[in-house]
Design a protein around this motif. Structure first.
Motif, PDB file in Angstrom:
ATOM      1  N   PHE A   1      -6.275   2.766  -2.435  1.00 41.41           N
ATOM      2  CA  PHE A   1      -7.488   3.314  -3.046  1.00 41.41           C
ATOM      3  C   PHE A   1      -8.061   4.464  -2.221  1.00 41.41           C
ATOM      4  CE2 PHE A   1      -8.489  -0.850  -5.403  1.00 41.41           C
ATOM      5  CZ  PHE A   1      -8.093  -0.327  -6.622  1.00 41.41           C
ATOM      6  N   GLU A   2      -7.846   4.422  -0.914  1.00 45.40           N
ATOM      7  CA  GLU A   2      -8.376   5.480  -0.056  1.00 45.40           C
ATOM      8  C   GLU A   2      -7.729   6.831  -0.373  1.00 45.40           C
ATOM      9  OE1 GLU A   2      -7.822   4.238   3.950  1.00 45.40           O
ATOM     10  OE2 GLU A   2      -9.191   2.524   3.805  1.00 45.40           O
TER      11      GLU A   2
ATOM     12  N   PHE B   1      -3.811  -2.719  -1.925  1.00 45.73           N
ATOM     13  CA  PHE B   1      -4.561  -1.956  -2.945  1.00 45.73           C
ATOM     14  C   PHE B   1      -5.706  -1.189  -2.297  1.00 45.73           C
ATOM     15  CE2 PHE B   1      -3.411  -5.458  -6.243  1.00 45.73           C
ATOM     16  CZ  PHE B   1      -2.125  -4.978  -6.316  1.00 45.73           C
ATOM     17  N   GLN B   2      -6.417  -1.847  -1.383  1.00 44.94           N
ATOM     18  CA  GLN B   2      -7.542  -1.179  -0.724  1.00 44.94           C
ATOM     19  C   GLN B   2      -7.068   0.027   0.071  1.00 44.94           C
ATOM     20  OE1 GLN B   2     -10.799  -1.799  -1.187  1.00 44.94           O
ATOM     21  NE2 GLN B   2     -10.126  -3.269  -2.725  1.00 44.94           N
ATOM     22  N   ARG B   3      -5.915  -0.104   0.698  1.00 46.71           N
ATOM     23  CA  ARG B   3      -5.355   1.014   1.452  1.00 46.71           C
ATOM     24  C   ARG B   3      -4.984   2.166   0.522  1.00 46.71           C
ATOM     25  NH1 ARG B   3      -0.050   2.000   3.631  1.00 46.71           N
ATOM     26  NH2 ARG B   3      -0.197   3.276   5.503  1.00 46.71           N
TER      27      ARG B   3
ATOM     28  N   PRO C   1      -8.208   6.844  -5.569  1.00 50.61           N
ATOM     29  CA  PRO C   1      -9.265   5.951  -6.049  1.00 50.61           C
ATOM     30  C   PRO C   1      -9.154   5.612  -7.526  1.00 50.61           C
ATOM     31  CG  PRO C   1     -10.134   8.154  -5.593  1.00 50.61           C
ATOM     32  CD  PRO C   1      -8.747   8.112  -5.051  1.00 50.61           C
TER      33      PRO C   1
ATOM     34  N   THR D   1      -4.117  -7.436  -2.078  1.00 52.33           N
ATOM     35  CA  THR D   1      -5.476  -6.895  -1.986  1.00 52.33           C
ATOM     36  C   THR D   1      -5.602  -5.902  -0.837  1.00 52.33           C
ATOM     37  OG1 THR D   1      -6.448  -8.894  -2.939  1.00 52.33           O
ATOM     38  CG2 THR D   1      -7.902  -7.485  -1.648  1.00 52.33           C
ATOM     39  N   LEU D   2      -5.023  -6.237   0.309  1.00 60.53           N
ATOM     40  CA  LEU D   2      -5.051  -5.311   1.444  1.00 60.53           C
ATOM     41  C   LEU D   2      -4.328  -4.009   1.101  1.00 60.53           C
ATOM     42  CD1 LEU D   2      -4.256  -7.803   4.366  1.00 60.53           C
ATOM     43  CD2 LEU D   2      -6.444  -6.691   3.905  1.00 60.53           C
TER      44      LEU D   2
ATOM     45  N   GLY E   1       0.811  -1.212   0.000  1.00 61.54           N
ATOM     46  CA  GLY E   1       0.000   0.000   0.000  1.00 61.54           C
ATOM     47  C   GLY E   1       0.840   1.256   0.000  1.00 61.54           C
TER      48      GLY E   1
END
Length: 227
Positions: free
Chosen positions: A125-126, A121-123, A129, A118-119, A90
């Motif tokens: 994205f915040e 990428f989600q971080r 985006p 995945t973890l 991230g």
């Protein structure tokens, strides 16, 4: 080949932001008595280099310590928790995006790293985006599933120059339970992390696997560059 760590700051600043950045991620992990513990990292870096050379993407240095999942108890395994890997990926994605590079491919030599990716990428994205990240496990994305140090992975190691001791190879087929397990050693203490028929490995098998995986990944990468 465009290798990030060998370029200067002005040279990196001048790079085309449409080019994908490839981050190879492996794991130091038990692979029985015949295959090196660092093969997941070695192979991720090997495929990343070939992809960048053939398609023109940007190569980042390999992260050798991926998610140490079910093989964590074997003596040679060194890795991190999925959450730790997610923090690293991230952070790197956020910095790359700040620099204008938003097409990011985490190229993994260990299937379990997908959780950390995945973890991460989600971080990221915040903050960004519009980030365009992907996780490719080279053998799964390339269409050739393989198990820990089995005949396929061992053959591939022979073909690409990994450290292989065929005189030490043994066959062990792990009978996996229907459920997820925390420790593979708890159900196969003497397997050394392997699962398959390593004695059947050959250079010819490895070259065939290589010739099946690489074109698939190169085509996917070239399509991304054209977007």
């Amino acid at each position: 080949m465009i290798e990030w760590s060998k370029l200067t700051d002005p040279e990196i600043d001048a790079l085309d932001r449409n080019l994908p950045v490839i981050l190879p991620v492996g794991l130091i992990e038990a692979h029985g008595a015949h295959l090196e513990s660092g093969f997941d990292s070695y192979s991720a870096d090997w495929f990343a280099r070939r992809l960048c050379a053939e398609a023109g993407a940007i190569l980042l240095p390999v992260i050798p310590y991926g998610f140490a999942d079910t093989n964590w108890e074997y003596a040679s395994t060194l890795g991190v928790k999925a959450e730790t890997l997610g923090m690293i990926i991230g952070d790197l994605c956020i910095l790359l995006a700040r620099h204008g590079f938003k097409k990011i491919i985490v190229l993994s030599g260990h299937g379990g790293n997908g959780i950390g990716a995945t973890l991460g990428f989600q971080r990221a994205f915040e903050v960004f985006p519009d980030l365009q990240p992907a996780h490719w496990c080279y053998f799964l994305t390339g269409g050739v599933p393989m198990s820990h140090a089995d005949e396929k992975e061992t053959s591939l190691a022979i073909a690409i120059g990994g450290v292989v001791h065929m005189d030490r190879a043994e066959d062990f087929v792990l009978k996996k339970p229907w459920h997820e397990v925390y420790s593979r050693k708890s159900i196969a203490p003497k397997a050394g992390g392997m699962n398959g028929k390593a004695t059947l490995a050959t250079r010819e098998m490895g070259e065939d696997i290589l010739n099946r995986i690489l074109p698939v990944l190169v085509d996917k990468l070239k399509a991304i560059i054209k977007e």
